[in-house]
Design an enzyme around this catalytic site. Sequence first.
Site, PDB file in Angstrom:
ATOM      1  CG  HIS A 194      -0.397   0.178   2.625  1.00 44.66           C
ATOM      2  ND1 HIS A 194       0.096  -0.476   3.261  1.00 44.66           N
ATOM      3  CD2 HIS A 194      -0.312   1.629   3.209  1.00 44.66           C
ATOM      4  CE1 HIS A 194       0.458  -0.101   4.427  1.00 44.66           C
ATOM      5  NE2 HIS A 194       0.129   1.425   4.345  1.00 44.66           N
ATOM      6  CG  ASP A 197       0.474  -4.047   2.866  1.00 47.70           C
ATOM      7  OD1 ASP A 197       0.731  -3.511   1.541  1.00 47.70           O
ATOM      8  OD2 ASP A 197       0.073  -3.069   3.964  1.00 47.70           O
ATOM      9  CB  SER A 225       2.866   1.682   6.124  1.00 47.20           C
ATOM     10  OG  SER A 225       1.717   1.606   6.788  1.00 47.20           O
TER      11      SER A 225
HETATM   12  N1  ARG Z   1      -1.211   2.063   7.375  1.00 45.24           N
HETATM   13  C1  ARG Z   1      -0.285   2.789   8.163  1.00 45.24           C
HETATM   14  C2  ARG Z   1       0.760   3.604   7.118  1.00 45.24           C
HETATM   15  O1  ARG Z   1       0.707   3.755   6.256  1.00 45.24           O
HETATM   16  C3  ARG Z   1       0.254   2.119   9.307  1.00 45.24           C
HETATM   17  C4  ARG Z   1      -0.688   2.042  10.470  1.00 45.24           C
HETATM   18  C5  ARG Z   1      -0.145   1.373  11.641  1.00 45.24           C
HETATM   19  N2  ARG Z   1      -1.044   1.607  12.792  1.00 45.24           N
HETATM   20  C6  ARG Z   1      -0.641   1.066  13.848  1.00 45.24           C
HETATM   21  N3  ARG Z   1      -1.699   1.386  14.876  1.00 45.24           N
HETATM   22  N4  ARG Z   1       0.172   0.347  14.121  1.00 45.24           N
HETATM   23  O2  ARG Z   1       1.839   4.254   7.706  1.00 45.24           O
END
Ligand code: ARG
Length: 698
Positions: free
Chosen positions: A478, A536, A636
């Site tokens: 992503h 992912d 991420s």
């Molecule tokens: N999808 C998020 C990003 O693009 C990562 C989120 C992780 N959240 C968590 N509570 N660990 O950075």
Amino acid sequence: MMLRLSLLLTLLSHSANSVLLGWVESPGYPSGYLPHATLNWSRCAPQGHTLSIRLIHLDLEDSQGCENDAVKVFSNGNLISVLCGTREFEELQSTINPSLLSSPGGCLSLSFHSDFSNTKRHTGFRGFYTVQDFDECEDDPENGCTQFCHNFIGGYHCSCQHGYHLGVDKQTCTVHCSGDLSGLNRGDISSPSWPGSYAENANCHYILSVEAHLQLELHFSGVFDVEQSPGGQCIDALRIETSTGTLGPFCGHTPPPSPLLTHSHHVKIRFTSDGFGTNKGFTLHFRTTDKVCPAVVTSHSTATPQKPEYHQGQTVTVTCDLGYVVNTPGSQTLSSQYVTTCQSTGIWTPNYPCEPVDCGFPDIPEDGILQLVVSDNLHTQYKDQIQFNCSSKYYTLEGKDTYTCSASGEWVSVGGETQMPKCTPVCGRPEKEPANTGRILGGRNANLGEIPWHLLIKEPNRGGASLINDRWAVTAAHVVERAEETSLRLYGGLVDGRTTSNRFSDVVVIDSERIIIHPSYNKGMFLDKRTNFDNDIALIRFASRVNFGPNLIPICLPEVNRGLVENEQGTVSGWGMTEGRTNLVTSRMLKYAHIGVYSQNECQNTPYTSTNSRMIFTENMFCAGASGKDSCQKDSGGPFILPMLSTGRAPYYLTGIVSWGSPCEERRFKGYYTKVENYVEWIKETIDKEEKSLKGER
Ligand code: ARG
């Protein structure tokens, strides 16, 4: 005057052919010479003649070493006599004149000088000079005649006894002893004057020539006696020249092996002697037989079937010895065998040489990481050995380090591998590690080199990636889905996320060449509406190889069926959201936090999205966190590693990739991670396939 003339006649009569040429005398003679008088005189004899000076009167001032007044005589510029004082005629005639003689064709010169201090007048000197023939035969032992010498005025000539004639040098007497016996299939050849002693200065050559399918066979019979030095060297010599080379020289008392097969239909027999000795020489009978092909077709090979010799039409298989190959024209492959046929001419056709196997320079990548240990010259022939090592400490050699050139022309390791070894990156071993002790959310700042595999992505989405070798990184799908068709820039070797410009020398700027998103990842959903983050994961190939260093080291991939245990402690890192003074802000520094793996039950209890749909938890995920510690937005793609980062627990494995979670503001401290062990096969296969297809392109 009468007396003088008679005297002169007696003088001249001494040598029969003398010709009086003239006189030489001191200035003012006979009244006497003055102080500071000088005289220089010089004459040369014609070729084959000598020149003499005969003094008849000498009266000069006498001095020690003739340093005052003197007559000096030179032969070809070399002083031969110094005279002064007064000498009686008889003394001049008996002791001085005989030495005043030039070499044949040479020159005499005479110089006279007086000084200033003459106390009394001296009459000076007088003499005449003559030229006479030089008798080379009598007086020159070096004259070139090998037999008779005849002197004549101005020269000499040579002649020979019966049976000899004068050679081209007009001095050496030789014999006629050559012959063209072409076309004769049998006959005899002997040294000149056989059975008597052979002639001196002989230079005989006999030419034998028969039809091409025949060979000449020589039989030596009777005495063999050719002059030899006590040391065994041939003074006189017999040589047999064939189309392939010369046999001999032969001399002494042992004849050449008899019968002697020449394998040749053209043979030249050469016999030479010097000017001395009384040896008997040789006699031989020659005849012809059919030509046969030799037992050895070519060196470093064996022929089957094996026979001492082969006849026309017979065929053999030539097998090169181990380590030798034949390079048959027209074929690109090396072979160790070929078939050949004996021709009527005694020649094997075809006839290819067996040459030593050469394995050549081994086929290794051009990046210079895998290198050859070469001491002086690289030897690449059969049985030669080569050694490999890796040029950088960030790699280890996978495979054997020593290879040997095999008989088949391939490099083979001790274990029999023909594949070259590889230098593979040393993974998961940072040179610096943090002390044993967490925000990303609740983490602490990492120092340079402590998490050297963590790469920063700024555009189009802020996120992380992990270096897995010198050409590839792993991230979350992503993070890169918006960049898949374009290019991405990553930064390595840093902890301060603001130091990404080229002014900071430690930073390694990496451009992507290709982004490969997992094929099962469901692309194209709006992130905030996405409920399914299954698969992912994405791979990034760099446009160029990176150089590892203390701040840039890859992380290891986990074992495939390692599994995760509840409560297992690992470390997550990232430049994502962290607590600011009042709210969450993007972290400037790379932070890490130690968190634990949660139970399946805990993970299944997934959050809801803003649109109130429940997030999907799959077998390809795990979740982790700790009280007050979690990954966060913009983390991420970054790594979750096992074991927990602390001193002495290396190597570290990339167990998870930061994927999703409920917003950090909600303070649930539970993040979801891509379970990397489920993708190790896919990663390896994908990289392999990609590298192979790129190699094929080149
Ligand atoms: N999808 C998020 C990003 O693009 C990562 C989120 C992780 N959240 C968590 N509570 N660990 O950075």
